[in-house]
Design an enzyme around this catalytic site. Structure first.
Site, PDB file in Angstrom:
ATOM      1  N   HIS A   1      44.675  87.421 -18.650  1.00  0.00           N
ATOM      2  CA  HIS A   1      44.501  85.887 -19.058  1.00  0.00           C
ATOM      3  C   HIS A   1      45.252  85.782 -20.424  1.00  0.00           C
ATOM      4  CE1 HIS A   1      43.054  81.902 -19.921  1.00  0.00           C
ATOM      5  NE2 HIS A   1      41.738  82.008 -19.985  1.00  0.00           N
ATOM      6  N   HIS A  54      51.515  83.752 -11.608  1.00  0.00           N
ATOM      7  CA  HIS A  54      50.450  82.655 -12.022  1.00  0.00           C
ATOM      8  C   HIS A  54      49.713  82.399 -10.538  1.00  0.00           C
ATOM      9  CE1 HIS A  54      48.333  79.044 -13.896  1.00  0.00           C
ATOM     10  NE2 HIS A  54      48.601  79.687 -15.098  1.00  0.00           N
ATOM     11  N   ASP A  69      52.564  82.857 -21.287  1.00  0.00           N
ATOM     12  CA  ASP A  69      52.544  83.818 -22.320  1.00  0.00           C
ATOM     13  C   ASP A  69      53.884  84.573 -22.574  1.00  0.00           C
ATOM     14  OD1 ASP A  69      49.983  84.035 -22.884  1.00  0.00           O
ATOM     15  OD2 ASP A  69      49.612  84.184 -20.673  1.00  0.00           O
TER      16      ASP A  69
END
Ligand SMILES: CC(C)(COP(=O)(O)OP(=O)(O)OC[C@H]1O[C@@H](n2cnc3c(N)ncnc32)[C@H](O)[C@@H]1OP(=O)(O)O)[C@@H](O)C(=O)NCCC(=O)NCCS
Length: 377
Positions: free
Chosen positions: A222, A261, A312
């Protein structure tokens, strides 16, 4: 009672009604309260976006001014929290410190025992201001530097950079941080937000819910992925070519942080902005290498594995170019995501029901005999 068996990791399961965020993973659409993330990235600020998330609509000028002033006023930490942070081991990671300090904030919040809507909104202002302060303060303490008092004339992004570095941030740094905060503010039922809602739904309190959310965010699958990306980019220090390194990782069936994802089947729309920001910042600062290495890795993984960069991936090179330490990347995610977590906790409690799913039992057959101790192998 009927039960349905779901996919591993609750993939594809709709677990709540929510009016906060809508994602179309096939088309690559992300919207907060119906407004497209590209519009918010272009025109909004962290303060305005947080108002939108908490109130359901954009503020007028006066409402925004009042909201921003209230958020700035909430920049206050009980001295006992600062003393507690000082007492932590200096090698504690900033995420561990944040998780522990946020839990302790409830001791000193006047509304601690009040779980009403209004009290939770008040506590959300406090938590939003305090999370940024805790991250900045711990970084200074661990480096043996003076704690910088908050500057209430600055925005949330500006004050965070000020408290972190102790020098007035440049307009570019404030703008970059503000945009990163807008992009990270909310993302429907991601793991940390779901954790926060599960905790809130027991009628526990918002500090417990946010503490749990921080624990979930910390994981490398995460929010922790942005730190993983930078550790990957840093392998060039050891003389390795990052693309070759990634090829070897893929051959060894290892996951590459910052790619893939659960929901997006296209490019994560947040990555589009972060890529642009990372490139521009790299060029403007004369340190284009983090962007260039990231782009080379991205092109290879796109071509080889058809995997897209997520939020990210380019946040890592962006923060690196701003000179921010690697282990602050995930805490910065929390500095922003508190706005979404708070919106979800408030929404959950406004129409609450305990969240309690079932498990598909795959253990020994029932009834299995209880074997007396003397007869066990
Ligand atoms: C985000 C993530 C946890 C989603 O996980 P998920 O929905 O459970 O997807 P899976 O892990 O089942 O991945 C599906 C396939 O893509 C591959 N894959 C997914 N992400 C990958 C990555 N980052 N690197 C390499 N392969 C990846 C998996 O190995 C799997 O391949 P397989 O079917 O051949 O076994 C996963 O993509 C991941 O671990 N990414 C890296 C961590 C990260 O960046 N997290 C931040 C998310 S915003």
């Amino acid at each position: 009672m009927s039960t349905a068996v779901v996919g591993k990791g609750l993939e594809g399961i709709v677990a709540a009604n929510s009016g906060i965020c809508w994602i179309d993973g096939d088309l690559g659409v992300l919207s907060y309260r119906g407004i497209d993330i590209h519009e918010l990235a272009e025109h909004s600020t962290f303060e305005e976006t947080t108002y939108l998330l908490w109130n359901g609509l954009l503020p007028n000028e006066l409402e925004l001014r009042e909201f921003s002033a209230q958020l700035a006023l909430a920049r206050s930490l009980d001295q006992r929290i600062i003393d507690m942070i000082r007492s932590f081991p200096k090698d504690a990671t900033p995420m561990e410190v944040l998780r522990t300090a946020v839990s302790a904030l409830s001791f000193y919040d006047a509304d601690e025992k009040d779980n009403s809507h209004d009290a939770n909104v008040r506590k959300s202002y406090n938590l939003t201001a305090q999370i940024a302060m805790i991250v900045a303060i711990y970084d200074r303490i661990r480096k043996g530097l003076e704690v910088v008092p908050p500057d209430r004339s600055l925005t949330h992004a500006g004050n965070f950079l000020w408290m972190l570095n102790g020098v007035k941030p440049s307009e570019t740094a404030i703008k970059t941080m503000d945009l990163a905060l807008v992009l990270h503010a909310e993302h429907e039922l991601n793991a940390s937000t779901f954790a926060a809602r599960v905790i809130a739904a027991t009628l526990s309190d918002i500090h417990s819910a946010i503490t749990g959310a921080i624990g979930a965010l910390k994981g490398p699958l995460h929010g922790g992925a942005n730190e993983g990306v930078m550790r990957l980019l840093k392998i060039d220090k050891e003389g390795a070519d990052p693309v070759e390194y990634v090829k070897n990782m893929l051959a060894a069936k290892q996951k590459i942080s910052g790619f893939g994802h659960r929901v997006y089947k296209t490019e994560d729309p947040r990555a589009t902005h972060l890529r642009k920001m990372s490139e521009q910042l790299g060029n403007d600062s004369g340190i284009p290498k983090w962007y260039e290495m990231s782009r080379a890795i991205e092109l290879h993984i796109n071509a080889d594995k058809k995997l897209n960069a997520n939020v990210d991936f380019y946040s890592a090179s962006t923060y690196a170019t701003l000179g921010i330490d690697i282990d602050l990347y995930t805490p910065i995610f929390a500095v922003s995501r508190i706005s979404g977590w708070a919106a979800h906790v408030i929404e959950q409690l406004d129409d609450n029901r305990l969240i309690r799913p079932r498990a598909e039992y795959i253990g020994p057959a029932y009834p299995s005999p209880y074997i007396p101790m003397e007869k066990r192998p």
